[in-house]
Design a protein around this motif. Structure first.
Motif, PDB file in Angstrom:
ATOM      1  N   MET A   1       0.170   1.016   9.727  1.00 38.82           N
ATOM      2  CA  MET A   1       0.774   0.901   8.392  1.00 38.82           C
ATOM      3  C   MET A   1       2.300   0.852   8.483  1.00 38.82           C
ATOM      4  O   MET A   1       2.969   0.444   7.550  1.00 38.82           O
ATOM      5  CB  MET A   1       0.350   2.081   7.512  1.00 38.82           C
TER       6      MET A   1
ATOM      7  N   ASN B   1     -12.469  -1.038   3.915  1.00 38.40           N
ATOM      8  CA  ASN B   1     -11.861  -1.027   5.250  1.00 38.40           C
ATOM      9  C   ASN B   1     -12.846  -1.645   6.246  1.00 38.40           C
ATOM     10  O   ASN B   1     -13.343  -0.981   7.164  1.00 38.40           O
ATOM     11  CB  ASN B   1     -11.539   0.409   5.679  1.00 38.40           C
TER      12      ASN B   1
ATOM     13  N   HIS C   1      -7.881  13.422   1.149  1.00 32.60           N
ATOM     14  CA  HIS C   1      -8.514  12.108   1.047  1.00 32.60           C
ATOM     15  C   HIS C   1      -9.962  12.219   1.534  1.00 32.60           C
ATOM     16  O   HIS C   1     -10.233  12.962   2.499  1.00 32.60           O
ATOM     17  CB  HIS C   1      -7.726  11.104   1.913  1.00 32.60           C
TER      18      HIS C   1
ATOM     19  N   ASP D   1      -3.380   1.954  -4.260  1.00 33.86           N
ATOM     20  CA  ASP D   1      -4.431   2.234  -3.287  1.00 33.86           C
ATOM     21  C   ASP D   1      -5.212   0.943  -3.063  1.00 33.86           C
ATOM     22  O   ASP D   1      -4.885  -0.114  -3.648  1.00 33.86           O
ATOM     23  CB  ASP D   1      -5.320   3.406  -3.733  1.00 33.86           C
ATOM     24  N   SER D   2      -6.242   0.993  -2.234  1.00 29.57           N
ATOM     25  CA  SER D   2      -6.956  -0.240  -1.888  1.00 29.57           C
ATOM     26  C   SER D   2      -7.583  -0.895  -3.118  1.00 29.57           C
ATOM     27  O   SER D   2      -7.598  -2.120  -3.239  1.00 29.57           O
ATOM     28  CB  SER D   2      -8.060   0.069  -0.875  1.00 29.57           C
TER      29      SER D   2
ATOM     30  N   HIS E   1       0.843  -1.194   0.000  1.00 29.48           N
ATOM     31  CA  HIS E   1       0.000   0.000   0.000  1.00 29.48           C
ATOM     32  C   HIS E   1       0.885   1.253   0.000  1.00 29.48           C
ATOM     33  O   HIS E   1       2.017   1.226   0.492  1.00 29.48           O
ATOM     34  CB  HIS E   1      -0.949   0.009   1.218  1.00 29.48           C
TER      35      HIS E   1
ATOM     36  N   PHE F   1      -7.307  -5.799   6.428  1.00 26.39           N
ATOM     37  CA  PHE F   1      -8.424  -5.949   5.495  1.00 26.39           C
ATOM     38  C   PHE F   1      -7.933  -6.062   4.054  1.00 26.39           C
ATOM     39  O   PHE F   1      -8.605  -6.660   3.204  1.00 26.39           O
ATOM     40  CB  PHE F   1      -9.448  -4.807   5.664  1.00 26.39           C
ATOM     41  N   MET F   2      -6.755  -5.519   3.772  1.00 26.52           N
ATOM     42  CA  MET F   2      -6.216  -5.600   2.407  1.00 26.52           C
ATOM     43  C   MET F   2      -5.784  -7.036   2.101  1.00 26.52           C
ATOM     44  O   MET F   2      -6.024  -7.554   1.009  1.00 26.52           O
ATOM     45  CB  MET F   2      -5.026  -4.650   2.257  1.00 26.52           C
TER      46      MET F   2
ATOM     47  N   GLU G   1     -11.593  10.426   3.399  1.00 27.12           N
ATOM     48  CA  GLU G   1     -11.776  10.025   4.809  1.00 27.12           C
ATOM     49  C   GLU G   1     -11.658  11.245   5.735  1.00 27.12           C
ATOM     50  O   GLU G   1     -11.801  11.112   6.950  1.00 27.12           O
ATOM     51  CB  GLU G   1     -10.728   8.984   5.213  1.00 27.12           C
TER      52      GLU G   1
ATOM     53  N   SER H   1      -8.396   9.383  -3.873  1.00 32.00           N
ATOM     54  CA  SER H   1      -7.768   8.244  -3.187  1.00 32.00           C
ATOM     55  C   SER H   1      -6.254   8.440  -3.249  1.00 32.00           C
ATOM     56  O   SER H   1      -5.766   9.347  -3.942  1.00 32.00           O
ATOM     57  CB  SER H   1      -8.141   6.932  -3.893  1.00 32.00           C
ATOM     58  N   THR H   2      -5.512   7.562  -2.599  1.00 30.82           N
ATOM     59  CA  THR H   2      -4.057   7.763  -2.597  1.00 30.82           C
ATOM     60  C   THR H   2      -3.466   7.624  -4.004  1.00 30.82           C
ATOM     61  O   THR H   2      -2.583   8.397  -4.379  1.00 30.82           O
ATOM     62  CB  THR H   2      -3.366   6.793  -1.618  1.00 30.82           C
TER      63      THR H   2
ATOM     64  N   TYR I   1     -17.362   0.048   2.899  1.00 28.40           N
ATOM     65  CA  TYR I   1     -16.016   0.463   2.498  1.00 28.40           C
ATOM     66  C   TYR I   1     -15.137  -0.784   2.609  1.00 28.40           C
ATOM     67  O   TYR I   1     -15.375  -1.627   3.481  1.00 28.40           O
ATOM     68  CB  TYR I   1     -15.589   1.543   3.495  1.00 28.40           C
TER      69      TYR I   1
ATOM     70  N   TYR J   1       1.020   3.717   1.801  1.00 26.11           N
ATOM     71  CA  TYR J   1       1.444   4.261   3.100  1.00 26.11           C
ATOM     72  C   TYR J   1       2.600   3.473   3.724  1.00 26.11           C
ATOM     73  O   TYR J   1       3.017   3.783   4.838  1.00 26.11           O
ATOM     74  CB  TYR J   1       0.290   4.227   4.110  1.00 26.11           C
TER      75      TYR J   1
ATOM     76  N   SER K   1     -12.137   4.256  -1.641  1.00 30.12           N
ATOM     77  CA  SER K   1     -12.187   5.725  -1.664  1.00 30.12           C
ATOM     78  C   SER K   1     -12.227   6.238  -3.097  1.00 30.12           C
ATOM     79  O   SER K   1     -12.648   7.357  -3.335  1.00 30.12           O
ATOM     80  CB  SER K   1     -10.973   6.297  -0.932  1.00 30.12           C
TER      81      SER K   1
HETATM   82  P1  13P Z   1      -6.790   4.319  -0.436  1.00 28.70           P
HETATM   83  O1  13P Z   1      -5.333   4.045  -0.628  1.00 28.70           O
HETATM   84  O2  13P Z   1      -7.642   3.288  -1.082  1.00 28.70           O
HETATM   85  O3  13P Z   1      -7.129   5.710  -0.874  1.00 28.70           O
HETATM   86  O4  13P Z   1      -7.127   4.207   1.116  1.00 28.70           O
HETATM   87  C1  13P Z   1      -6.529   4.949   2.077  1.00 28.70           C
HETATM   88  C2  13P Z   1      -6.528   4.258   3.371  1.00 28.70           C
HETATM   89  O5  13P Z   1      -6.727   4.843   4.390  1.00 28.70           O
HETATM   90  C3  13P Z   1      -6.242   2.843   3.378  1.00 28.70           C
HETATM   91  O6  13P Z   1      -6.293   2.365   4.628  1.00 28.70           O
END
Ligand code: 13P
Ligand code: SF4
Length: 309
Positions: A268, A122, A205, A48-49, A32, A71-72, A207, A221-222, A120, A34, A137
């Motif tokens: 992360m 997540n 983001h 991203d997710s 991911h 969860f990923m 969130e 999203s990221t 979501y 992060y 996202s």
């Molecule tokens: P995305 O990378 O899908 O935008 O999600 C961010 C996030 O918080 C993943 O835990």
């Protein structure tokens, strides 16, 4: 070899060992955005997710090492059950995903019998199993627009729910969950950043709280943020700071500023390079999901991918 022994090896030694193990086991490393830089550098793919779920669903590898949070790794196993999936650190969980249980959601659903459940990604596999469709996202708005029902229970992120509600005419019934990393952003962060970097656009983001989303120039999203990085010479980035390491690496001539240097997702950061190599060599920690839960959760994830993948 014990985990601590991997920590005594240099990054070059760990890299060589990882390459050999990947060949021997036909493994792919998915990371991911992060993840810490050492892990980003050895990942075969970063994303991203949504991207990680797509990659897991499509891979020819026999083994997936998912460097991210629980969860990923679960989503990878749900979508590609014949593969072995490893999460290097069992403690790498998403606190937001733990904010809704399948029992709570089932009870809530019974109070809103006409509503569809959009969860979501997540969320746990068990929550996905009692949901109609998942979203990430990057596609929450399209998923919400696309489901037939006019009433939607949206779990667990109240901020992503509010963002989707602002973009559709649907009645969204939000769960009261949140991501502590993004929920901590406040409108003053945006004002301060604009003051420090006049004229530089801000992406946040979804969130993040509604007042932060409303005061930003872009919401993404990221991976959407990485695309925006390609389009702008400078960008203020409202998400977990690990993403900025990726952007700085990919666009070294550009300038990216964190909306807050304190936006750090602790779980992360629980995966480091020694752990990735240890996990693949020792086949730890394997994701195992009971088949009745997995197959129902797969329905919700596949619906998302078919719909707006
Ligand atoms: P995305 O990378 O899908 O935008 O999600 C961010 C996030 O918080 C993943 O835990
Ligand atoms: Fe969960 Fe937020 Fe961390 Fe993502 S950044 S894993 S949503 S706590």
């Amino acid at each position: 070899m014990e985990l601590e022994d991997y920590g005594k090896l240099t990054n070059a030694e760990l890299g060589e060992r990882l390459s050999r193990l990947k060949r021997e086991k036909n493994a792919v490393i998915l990371g991911h955005n992060y993840q810490i830089e050492d892990v980003q550098l050895v990942a075969d793919h970063l994303g991203d997710s949504l991207r990680l779920a797509q990659l897991a669903a499509e891979t020819d590898a026999d083994v997936i090492v998912l460097c991210g949070v629980d969860f990923m790794a679960e989503s990878a196993k749900i979508l590609n059950p014949s593969k072995r999936v490893f999460l290097p650190n069992e403690q790498a969980t998403c606190p937001m995903a733990a904010m809704v249980t399948p029992e709570e959601l089932t009870g809530f659903k019974s109070k809103h019998p006409g509503a569809a459940v959009v969860s979501y990604v997540n969320t746990s596999a068990a929550v996905k199993a009692v949901s109609d469709v998942c979203c990430t996202s990057s596609n929450a708005v399209e998923v919400v627009r696309g489901v037939e029902e006019d009433e939607i229970i949206f779990v667990p992120d109240r901020n992503l729910a509010a963002y989707a509600a602002s973009k559709t005419d649907k009645k969204i019934i939000p769960w009261d969950g949140y991501c502590y990393v993004h929920d901590n952003f406040v409108a003053e962060d945006v004002e301060l950043a604009r003051g420090e970097h006049p004229g530089v656009p801000i992406v946040v983001h979804p969130e993040s709280p509604p007042e932060v989303v409303e005061s930003a120039d872009y919401v993404a999203s990221t991976s959407g943020m990485v695309k925006l990085g390609a389009e702008h010479d400078e960008l203020i980035v409202g998400t977990e700071v690990g993403l900025i390491e990726r952007m700085n690496r990919e666009f070294p001539e550009k300038s990216f500023y964190p909306l807050s240097a304190f936006a750090i997702c602790r779980t992360m950061k629980l995966t480091d390079l020694p752990r990735v190599v240890w996990a693949l060599e020792n086949e730890e920690h394997e994701i195992d999901i009971p088949e009745d839960i997995r197959s129902r959760a797969e329905g919700a994830l596949q619906r998302m991918l078919e719909f707006v993948g």
